[in-house]
Write a protein that holds these residues in place. Structure first.
Motif, PDB file in Angstrom:
ATOM      1  N   ARG A 110       1.009  -0.224  -8.698  1.00  0.00           N
ATOM      2  CA  ARG A 110       1.690  -0.276  -7.403  1.00  0.00           C
ATOM      3  C   ARG A 110       3.212  -0.390  -7.576  1.00  0.00           C
ATOM      4  O   ARG A 110       3.978   0.150  -6.774  1.00  0.00           O
ATOM      5  CB  ARG A 110       1.172  -1.469  -6.598  1.00  0.00           C
ATOM      6  CG  ARG A 110      -0.258  -1.301  -6.112  1.00  0.00           C
ATOM      7  CD  ARG A 110      -0.364  -0.267  -4.993  1.00  0.00           C
ATOM      8  NE  ARG A 110      -1.738  -0.071  -4.600  1.00  0.00           N
ATOM      9  CZ  ARG A 110      -2.370  -0.816  -3.688  1.00  0.00           C
ATOM     10  NH1 ARG A 110      -1.730  -1.806  -3.085  1.00  0.00           N
ATOM     11  NH2 ARG A 110      -3.631  -0.575  -3.379  1.00  0.00           N
ATOM     12  N   LYS A 153       4.382   3.124  -8.270  1.00  0.00           N
ATOM     13  CA  LYS A 153       4.350   3.927  -7.048  1.00  0.00           C
ATOM     14  C   LYS A 153       5.445   3.515  -6.069  1.00  0.00           C
ATOM     15  O   LYS A 153       6.067   4.371  -5.426  1.00  0.00           O
ATOM     16  CB  LYS A 153       2.978   3.807  -6.388  1.00  0.00           C
ATOM     17  CG  LYS A 153       1.843   4.463  -7.136  1.00  0.00           C
ATOM     18  CD  LYS A 153       2.014   5.992  -7.182  1.00  0.00           C
ATOM     19  CE  LYS A 153       1.886   6.629  -5.804  1.00  0.00           C
ATOM     20  NZ  LYS A 153       2.013   8.102  -5.857  1.00  0.00           N
ATOM     21  N   GLU A 198       5.093   4.988   2.288  1.00  0.00           N
ATOM     22  CA  GLU A 198       5.645   6.331   2.475  1.00  0.00           C
ATOM     23  C   GLU A 198       5.665   6.725   3.948  1.00  0.00           C
ATOM     24  O   GLU A 198       6.646   7.311   4.426  1.00  0.00           O
ATOM     25  CB  GLU A 198       4.854   7.349   1.657  1.00  0.00           C
ATOM     26  CG  GLU A 198       5.348   8.772   1.815  1.00  0.00           C
ATOM     27  CD  GLU A 198       5.395   9.533   0.493  1.00  0.00           C
ATOM     28  OE1 GLU A 198       6.262  10.421   0.349  1.00  0.00           O
ATOM     29  OE2 GLU A 198       4.558   9.244  -0.377  1.00  0.00           O
ATOM     30  N   SER A 199       4.605   6.408   4.673  1.00  0.00           N
ATOM     31  CA  SER A 199       4.573   6.782   6.089  1.00  0.00           C
ATOM     32  C   SER A 199       5.636   6.014   6.879  1.00  0.00           C
ATOM     33  O   SER A 199       6.249   6.567   7.803  1.00  0.00           O
ATOM     34  CB  SER A 199       3.188   6.530   6.684  1.00  0.00           C
ATOM     35  OG  SER A 199       2.876   5.150   6.701  1.00  0.00           O
ATOM     36  N   ILE A 237       0.860  -1.185   0.000  1.00  0.00           N
ATOM     37  CA  ILE A 237       0.000   0.000   0.000  1.00  0.00           C
ATOM     38  C   ILE A 237       0.897   1.235   0.000  1.00  0.00           C
ATOM     39  O   ILE A 237       1.662   1.448   0.948  1.00  0.00           O
ATOM     40  CB  ILE A 237      -0.934  -0.007   1.225  1.00  0.00           C
ATOM     41  CG1 ILE A 237      -1.860  -1.233   1.155  1.00  0.00           C
ATOM     42  CG2 ILE A 237      -1.731   1.286   1.305  1.00  0.00           C
ATOM     43  CD1 ILE A 237      -2.740  -1.408   2.377  1.00  0.00           C
ATOM     44  N   PRO A 238       0.866   2.042  -1.050  1.00  0.00           N
ATOM     45  CA  PRO A 238       1.807   3.166  -1.179  1.00  0.00           C
ATOM     46  C   PRO A 238       1.804   4.115   0.013  1.00  0.00           C
ATOM     47  O   PRO A 238       2.869   4.561   0.461  1.00  0.00           O
ATOM     48  CB  PRO A 238       1.335   3.864  -2.455  1.00  0.00           C
ATOM     49  CG  PRO A 238       0.671   2.795  -3.254  1.00  0.00           C
ATOM     50  CD  PRO A 238      -0.001   1.910  -2.238  1.00  0.00           C
ATOM     51  N   GLU A 239       0.620   4.426   0.532  1.00  0.00           N
ATOM     52  CA  GLU A 239       0.556   5.366   1.650  1.00  0.00           C
ATOM     53  C   GLU A 239       1.270   4.827   2.886  1.00  0.00           C
ATOM     54  O   GLU A 239       1.954   5.566   3.608  1.00  0.00           O
ATOM     55  CB  GLU A 239      -0.911   5.672   1.986  1.00  0.00           C
ATOM     56  CG  GLU A 239      -1.667   6.421   0.906  1.00  0.00           C
ATOM     57  CD  GLU A 239      -2.094   5.549  -0.262  1.00  0.00           C
ATOM     58  OE1 GLU A 239      -2.507   6.093  -1.297  1.00  0.00           O
ATOM     59  OE2 GLU A 239      -2.015   4.290  -0.137  1.00  0.00           O
ATOM     60  N   ASP A 240       1.149   3.525   3.123  1.00  0.00           N
ATOM     61  CA  ASP A 240       1.820   2.947   4.286  1.00  0.00           C
ATOM     62  C   ASP A 240       3.329   2.857   4.057  1.00  0.00           C
ATOM     63  O   ASP A 240       4.112   3.033   4.989  1.00  0.00           O
ATOM     64  CB  ASP A 240       1.246   1.564   4.601  1.00  0.00           C
ATOM     65  CG  ASP A 240       1.620   1.110   6.007  1.00  0.00           C
ATOM     66  OD1 ASP A 240       1.170   1.750   6.976  1.00  0.00           O
ATOM     67  OD2 ASP A 240       2.378   0.124   6.137  1.00  0.00           O
ATOM     68  N   ILE A 273       8.238   6.101  -4.688  1.00  0.00           N
ATOM     69  CA  ILE A 273       8.362   6.436  -3.260  1.00  0.00           C
ATOM     70  C   ILE A 273       9.746   6.050  -2.736  1.00  0.00           C
ATOM     71  O   ILE A 273      10.394   6.837  -2.024  1.00  0.00           O
ATOM     72  CB  ILE A 273       7.251   5.749  -2.457  1.00  0.00           C
ATOM     73  CG1 ILE A 273       5.890   6.324  -2.841  1.00  0.00           C
ATOM     74  CG2 ILE A 273       7.485   5.918  -0.953  1.00  0.00           C
ATOM     75  CD1 ILE A 273       4.703   5.509  -2.347  1.00  0.00           C
TER      76      ILE A 273
END
Length: 399
Positions: free
Chosen positions: A190, A193, A156-157, A151-154, A197
């Motif tokens: 994905r 991404k 990056e975080s 999951i890209p958002e996870d 990232i």
């Protein structure tokens, strides 16, 4: 002669060494634990014939130690295969043959990791890689996934959190095709991404593509390596899944400076020349037809497992529906502890690996990896039904 006391090595062991208890591999009657391939599709006759031809041609070269990077002709075939199948433009000198992909992974981990360094993986990851990362003292952290992969958002975080701690992620390890143990294939979006990232944070990617040839349906997704022109993606492949684990042959693809460092951790010089000759000769004319035959068999077994799970578990569990590979990921309700029940199930005839074995944080006690490669389709159906009966008998599965 006086009897001496046993010598005590306790003060001499390295900090990285851990005791390993040797023993025979255990197998339950219905073995869904270990990812063995179909024994009936092993190309034994083809390998034997190929070895005979190769030995008649160059068998006397066995008197010489093989080159450290492995048989050049087999590396040439790998380069051609990667160009054809994975859109990768690499040369023979960019490839090193190893004793299975596990050695390649361990060499790269050793070359890039100091104790305490942060390494990222998917939230559940191949346990052999996880063990190797821990053996070298890495701080292993996971990134959440869904059916499309990381999951890209996870991602990056997680990278931002590590940076805020003043630490650097040495690399991201991913199995983008038929992920072990989750079974999904990372979508093209994905992959794009993920590279964007990780590039933003200057983090290399170790792409483990050892299952990519085991596709039963759907369309191939190009390799992450082919989408990068900076040398930031390291690549690992294997002959274990398309020939046999027993040949112990895999390979890595990496920039020369990385190969030079990784080779300092390679034991025993080049790979077994005897096995390499057999595989190289077999691969020239027979590999792709063999892969198709093997995948036809694996598809039947995958279908048998999915059907049996539906018949025996119904709405009491969820499971993945992979388009290839060797694994189905079973997820029970969160209050079910398949980790605690694993040994009991084995003793009663059904083997599986629970989710905590694949999680850097020890999560997933309610999950299990089920391998369908080795048993017959009939045995797969019988084994899943027996697993359901065992679970019901002990209250793990509510009837």
């Amino acid at each position: 002669m006086a009897t001496s006391s046993p010598f005590n090595y306790n003060s001499l062991y390295s900090q990285l060494s851990v005791p390993v208890v040797r023993g025979e591999n255990r197998h339950a009657k219905y073995d869904f634990a270990v990812a063995y391939p179909d024994p009936e599709t092993l190309p034994l006759e083809g390998l034997a014939d190929s070895l005979k031809v190769a030995l008649e041609r160059e068998g006397k070269d066995l008197a010489l130690y093989p080159v450290a990077a492995g048989l050049p002709a087999l590396r040439e075939w790998v380069a051609e295969k990667l160009a054809r199948d994975r859109n990768m433009n690499v040369g023979v000198d960019d490839i090193v043959l190893t004793s299975g992909s596990g050695e390649a992974i361990s060499m790269l981990i050793a070359a890039l990791t100091d104790p305490g360094d942060v390494l990222l993986t998917e939230e559940y990851v191949y346990l052999g890689t996880l063990r190797a990362m821990r053996r070298f003292g890495a701080d292993v952290r996971s990134v959440k996934c869904d059916d499309e992969g990381l999951i890209p958002e996870d991602l990056e975080s997680t990278l931002a959190t590590v940076a805020a701690e003043g630490k650097k992620v040495k690399f991201l390890y991913t199995i983008p095709a038929f992920q072990n143990p989750l079974g999904w294939t990372m979508s093209l979006e994905r992959r794009v991404k993920t590279l964007e990232i990780t590039g933003k944070y200057g983090v290399p990617v170790l792409e483990d593509d050892c299952y990519v040839d085991l596709r039963f349906e759907g369309e191939d997704v190009t390799s992450m390596h082919s989408m990068d022109d900076s040398g930031r993606v390291l690549y690992v492949g294997s002959f274990s899944k398309i020939v046999a684990p027993g040949v112990r042959l895999g390979y890595m693809v990496a920039p020369q400076e990385v190969i030079q460092r990784a080779m300092s951790f390679k034991g025993g010089g080049g790979v077994n020349q005897f096995a390499a000759l057999a595989v190289q000769e077999f691969a020239k004319d027979s590999m792709y037809s063999h892969i198709q035959e093997q995948n036809d068999s694996l598809r039947v077994k995958r279908d048998a497992m999915l059907a049996a799970l539906g018949e025996n578990f119904g709405d009491a569990a969820q499971w993945s529906k992979p388009e290839g590979g060797l694994y189905v990921w079973l997820e029970m309700p969160e209050d079910i502890d398949l980790a605690a029940f694993q040994e009991q199930s084995f003793n009663e005839g059904v083997g599986y690996y629970n989710g905590t074995m694949f999680s850097p944080e020890g999560r997933g006690a309610n999950c299990a990896r089920l391998c369908f490669g080795h048993p017959t389709a009939e045995t797969v159906s019988e084994g899943v039904a027996e697993m359901a009966r065992i679970f019901e008998r002990h209250g793990v599965l509510k009837g």
